[in-house]
Design an enzyme around this catalytic site. Structure first.
Site, PDB file in Angstrom:
ATOM      1  N   ASN A  23       0.834  -1.193   0.000  1.00  0.00           N
ATOM      2  CA  ASN A  23       0.000   0.000   0.000  1.00  0.00           C
ATOM      3  C   ASN A  23       0.872   1.247   0.000  1.00  0.00           C
ATOM      4  OD1 ASN A  23       0.514  -0.900   2.767  1.00  0.00           O
ATOM      5  ND2 ASN A  23      -0.948   0.632   3.478  1.00  0.00           N
ATOM      6  N   GLU A  33       0.409   5.277   0.726  1.00  0.00           N
ATOM      7  CA  GLU A  33      -0.453   6.346   1.226  1.00  0.00           C
ATOM      8  C   GLU A  33       0.030   7.711   0.736  1.00  0.00           C
ATOM      9  OE1 GLU A  33      -1.895   4.229   5.376  1.00  0.00           O
ATOM     10  OE2 GLU A  33      -0.532   5.929   5.506  1.00  0.00           O
ATOM     11  N   CYS A  59      -4.073   0.687  -2.632  1.00  0.00           N
ATOM     12  CA  CYS A  59      -3.899  -0.548  -1.872  1.00  0.00           C
ATOM     13  C   CYS A  59      -2.857  -1.471  -2.511  1.00  0.00           C
ATOM     14  CB  CYS A  59      -5.228  -1.298  -1.783  1.00  0.00           C
ATOM     15  SG  CYS A  59      -6.543  -0.370  -0.974  1.00  0.00           S
ATOM     16  N   GLU A  70      -3.010  -4.674  -3.090  1.00  0.00           N
ATOM     17  CA  GLU A  70      -3.555  -5.610  -4.069  1.00  0.00           C
ATOM     18  C   GLU A  70      -3.612  -4.985  -5.455  1.00  0.00           C
ATOM     19  OE1 GLU A  70      -5.755  -6.331  -0.112  1.00  0.00           O
ATOM     20  OE2 GLU A  70      -4.865  -4.656  -1.189  1.00  0.00           O
ATOM     21  N   CYS A  82     -10.082  -4.667   0.599  1.00  0.00           N
ATOM     22  CA  CYS A  82     -11.189  -3.715   0.666  1.00  0.00           C
ATOM     23  C   CYS A  82     -12.153  -3.994  -0.495  1.00  0.00           C
ATOM     24  CB  CYS A  82     -10.659  -2.282   0.600  1.00  0.00           C
ATOM     25  SG  CYS A  82     -10.088  -1.759  -1.040  1.00  0.00           S
ATOM     26  N   CYS A 122     -10.688  -3.302  -4.028  1.00  0.00           N
ATOM     27  CA  CYS A 122      -9.747  -4.346  -4.453  1.00  0.00           C
ATOM     28  C   CYS A 122     -10.464  -5.645  -4.803  1.00  0.00           C
ATOM     29  CB  CYS A 122      -8.686  -4.572  -3.379  1.00  0.00           C
ATOM     30  SG  CYS A 122      -7.524  -3.194  -3.263  1.00  0.00           S
TER      31      CYS A 122
END
Length: 161
Positions: free
Chosen positions: A61, A63, A72, A74, A111, A114
């Site tokens: 990930n 940010e 993310c 994934e 999430c 994803c």
């Protein structure tokens, strides 16, 4: 009419029961989580996927102070795999998380965004993507992305009949 969805998955606590490739995939996901850029949440996620040509692609990930600008792990791995190997089939993805703020009580799942992206790749390639969600205590192994998102949104719903 009441209906029911049955979710089948394997819960594994003996990591030695996994194949050598699965263990390698999980190791790569753990390494990737450690290199995540998560200064705000301190919630590092790592993903590693394996393609049909046995190439392993990692993602972590990323940010940003402008929170919607992050991405993310994934999706980093999925988008990277398609950018570099657009014709290769994704066979399996391993996902893990580590955090400095609290102790995780179970493996974390992707999430919603994803899950949808994983599902679209699975649909596009016409074959299942096996999912490994894991922490240091157990692995949750799902046979396909549709197990994570049974009422998924797909292109057919965008077309007029």
């Amino acid at each position: 009419m009441k209906k029911e969805i049955l979710l089948k998955y394997n819960e594994i606590t003996d990591f030695n029961k996994l194949s050598e490739l699965e263990q390698k995939l999980m190791q790569k996901a753990m390494e990737s989580a450690k290199s995540a850029y998560a200064p705000y949440s301190k919630f590092n996620v790592g993903a590693a996927l394996v393609l049909e040509n046995n190439q392993i692609i990692i993602g972590s990930n990323q940010e940003n102070a402008s929170f919607p600008a992050g991405i993310c792990a994934e999706r980093v791995a999925l988008f990277s795999s398609h950018a570099n190997y657009p014709k290769e089939i994704i066979k399996q993805i391993a996902i893990t998380a580590i955090t400095q703020n609290f102790e995780l009580s179970a493996p974390v799942g992707p999430c919603g965004i994803c899950r949808q992206v994983l599902l679209e790749y699975e649909e596009k390639q016409g074959s299942d993507i096996e999912i490994l969600l894991f922490d240091n205590k157990k692995i949750i192994k799902l046979a396909k992305t549709k197990d994570l998102l049974p009422f998924y949104f797909n292109e057919d719903r965008l077309k007029q009949q």
